[in-house]
Design a protein around this motif. Structure first.
Motif, mmCIF file in Angstrom:
data_model
loop_
_atom_site.group_PDB
_atom_site.id
_atom_site.type_symbol
_atom_site.label_atom_id
_atom_site.label_comp_id
_atom_site.label_asym_id
_atom_site.label_seq_id
_atom_site.Cartn_x
_atom_site.Cartn_y
_atom_site.Cartn_z
ATOM 1 N N ARG A 1 0.809 -1.219 0.000
ATOM 2 C CA ARG A 1 0.000 0.000 0.000
ATOM 3 C C ARG A 1 0.844 1.272 0.000
ATOM 4 N NH1 ARG A 1 -3.812 -3.171 3.228
ATOM 5 N NH2 ARG A 1 -2.744 -2.712 5.191
ATOM 6 N N LEU A 2 2.138 1.150 -0.234
ATOM 7 C CA LEU A 2 2.975 2.347 -0.251
ATOM 8 C C LEU A 2 2.786 3.079 -1.559
ATOM 9 C CD1 LEU A 2 6.375 1.066 1.191
ATOM 10 C CD2 LEU A 2 4.559 2.286 2.399
ATOM 11 N N LYS A 3 2.347 4.317 -1.485
ATOM 12 C CA LYS A 3 2.107 5.075 -2.724
ATOM 13 C C LYS A 3 1.892 6.532 -2.369
ATOM 14 C CE LYS A 3 -1.013 5.096 -6.693
ATOM 15 N NZ LYS A 3 -2.322 4.672 -7.184
ATOM 16 N N PHE A 4 2.580 7.432 -3.091
ATOM 17 C CA PHE A 4 2.315 8.856 -2.895
ATOM 18 C C PHE A 4 1.012 9.180 -3.607
ATOM 19 C CE2 PHE A 4 5.756 10.234 -0.497
ATOM 20 C CZ PHE A 4 6.939 9.688 -0.977
ATOM 21 N N THR A 5 0.008 9.606 -2.854
ATOM 22 C CA THR A 5 -1.289 9.872 -3.458
ATOM 23 C C THR A 5 -2.101 10.813 -2.586
ATOM 24 O OG1 THR A 5 -3.278 8.837 -4.358
ATOM 25 C CG2 THR A 5 -2.401 7.877 -2.361
ATOM 26 N N VAL A 6 -3.101 11.448 -3.207
ATOM 27 C CA VAL A 6 -4.059 12.231 -2.440
ATOM 28 C C VAL A 6 -5.363 11.455 -2.465
ATOM 29 C CG1 VAL A 6 -5.375 14.395 -2.322
ATOM 30 C CG2 VAL A 6 -2.984 14.412 -3.070
ATOM 31 N N GLU A 7 -5.795 10.983 -1.320
ATOM 32 C CA GLU A 7 -7.023 10.201 -1.293
ATOM 33 C C GLU A 7 -8.211 11.143 -1.174
ATOM 34 O OE1 GLU A 7 -7.347 7.418 1.866
ATOM 35 O OE2 GLU A 7 -9.048 6.406 0.957
#
Lengths: 199, 186
Positions: B95-101
């Motif tokens: 689940r490692l991920k640079f993101t804007v949820e």
């Protein structure tokens, strides 16, 4: 006999290291539970995801029953475990403000840290806002001190307030938890949003 | 990259969290927390930028007593551990991920703005209420034990101390001063 750091002469660095290791467990458990997802957390308010309720109530009854058992066998001196002091006005007003913050931001500090640790940028902004909020509080402290320190009640415990023994309270809480879990499962079926909860 | 794993069953995660909480109580005599960690970061930053202001302020000064660093405390270390623990969990679960949820209905900018504002409100409220849910749920929320931590508490007009603690404590009308010394011979 616990609490170890209070009742035995351990060096301070050992207690700090314990905090670090316990923090690893805390962060791991939160992320595994899905608290790194703000949409999953917000689901508690809308009914489609009741993970927050299930996790925290389960944790509460495990810790409650566990501490009572440890206390019963003389392994943990419950008198030495920290209890937050209760200031009525501050708790009520602070609670409302926290609720507004949670529904706006989709996080609380613990879950925000959990989300930040896996790369969520909205969590980073939440925590930066959190630091601004902490700074605001610190700077406005002389003005809110009266509210913050008012209506002091001491370290109040629920079972004392209810007038029941710790054992009875444990039982009541477990029964309440079971009832709430049942309601939670029903709510999730009714308000389901698998695109958010199905991860 | 690790194959993506589902989140843990919430009841199992709750058991794990409950055991972590129990460990905190057993080892360090306190519950878990996080908002306090944010406070300490801010206090340390203010101290680094304007030490004079920090020492003069009724709020900040207590964290610099005896020349101590506000970051040298249990909660700050615990929060550091949380970052690592969360990272490990994310790494093993893919689940490692640079993101804007965010919801598809709003823009990124709006989400980030509300996230920031939410943080401001939440931590302000948490400071006022003396803890967010992680702390308030434990130990005093679930824990129902006889008179607890504070060895000194006001009763009527004078402070009293539990046996075994030195009388170096009191309530000066606006705040507690608890310099407890536990007499291990007790």
């Amino acid at each position: 006999m616990g609490p170890i750091s209070v009742l035995t002469e351990i060096p301070e660095w050992v207690n700090l290291l314990a905090g670090f290791i316990i923090g690893i467990g805390f962060g791991f458990a939160l992320e595994q539970a899905g608290f790194s997802s703000s949409r999953k957390l917000a689901g508690m308010f809308y009914g489609y995801d009741t993970t927050v309720l299930k996790v925290f109530f389960t944790a509460a009854i495990v810790a409650l029953a566990g501490s009572q058992i440890l206390g019963f066998f003389g392994l943990l001196n419950l008198n030495m475990v920290y209890v937050n002091p209760y200031y009525v006005g501050a708790t009520l007003v602070g609670g409302v403000i926290m609720g507004a913050g949670f529904i706006m931001g989709g996080f609380c500090p613990g879950t925000g840290i959990s989300a930040l640790s896996i790369g969520k940028i909205d969590a980073l902004f939440f925590l930066l806002g959190g630091m601004a909020g902490a700074f605001l509080f610190a700077e406005s402290y002389p003005f809110v001190m009266k509210l913050a320190m008012g209506s002091y009640r001491g370290p109040v415990k629920l079972n004392e307030w209810l007038g029941v023994s710790p054992g009875v309270f444990t039982l009541l809480l477990i029964l309440a938890a079971i009832g709430l879990f049942w309601l939670a499962e029903k709510a999730e079926k009714k308000f389901r949003r698998p695109e958010i909860t199905g991860e | 990259m690790t194959r993506k794993r589902n989140y843990m069953n919430p009841y199992y995660a709750g058991i794990l969290l409950g055991l972590v909480l129990l460990a905190a109580m057993f080892f360090s005599g306190r519950g878990l927390g996080a908002s306090g960690g944010i406070k300490y970061t801010v206090v340390a930053a203010v101290g680094a930028i304007d030490k004079q202001h920090a020492l003069e302020s009724p709020y900040y000064s207590k964290y610099f007593e005896n020349g101590e660093s506000p970051l040298k405390n249990w909660l700050a270390l615990e929060v550091l551990g949380m970052l690592l623990g969360g990272f490990i969990s994310g790494a093993i679960s893919g689940r490692l991920k640079f993101t804007v949820e965010k919801s598809p209905k709003i823009s990124r900018g709006k989400r980030l703005l509300f996230a920031f504002l939410g943080g401001v409100f939440f931590v302000y409220g948490a400071q006022l209420a003396r803890g967010c849910i992680a702390v308030r749920r434990s130990p005093e929320w679930p824990l129902c034990q006889p008179p607890a931590l504070l060895p000194c508490f006001p009763s009527s007009a004078r402070p009293t101390c539990l046996p075994g603690f030195s009388a170096d404590c009191g309530f000066d009308g606006s705040k507690f001063i608890v310099k407890r010394k536990y007499n291990s011979a007790y």
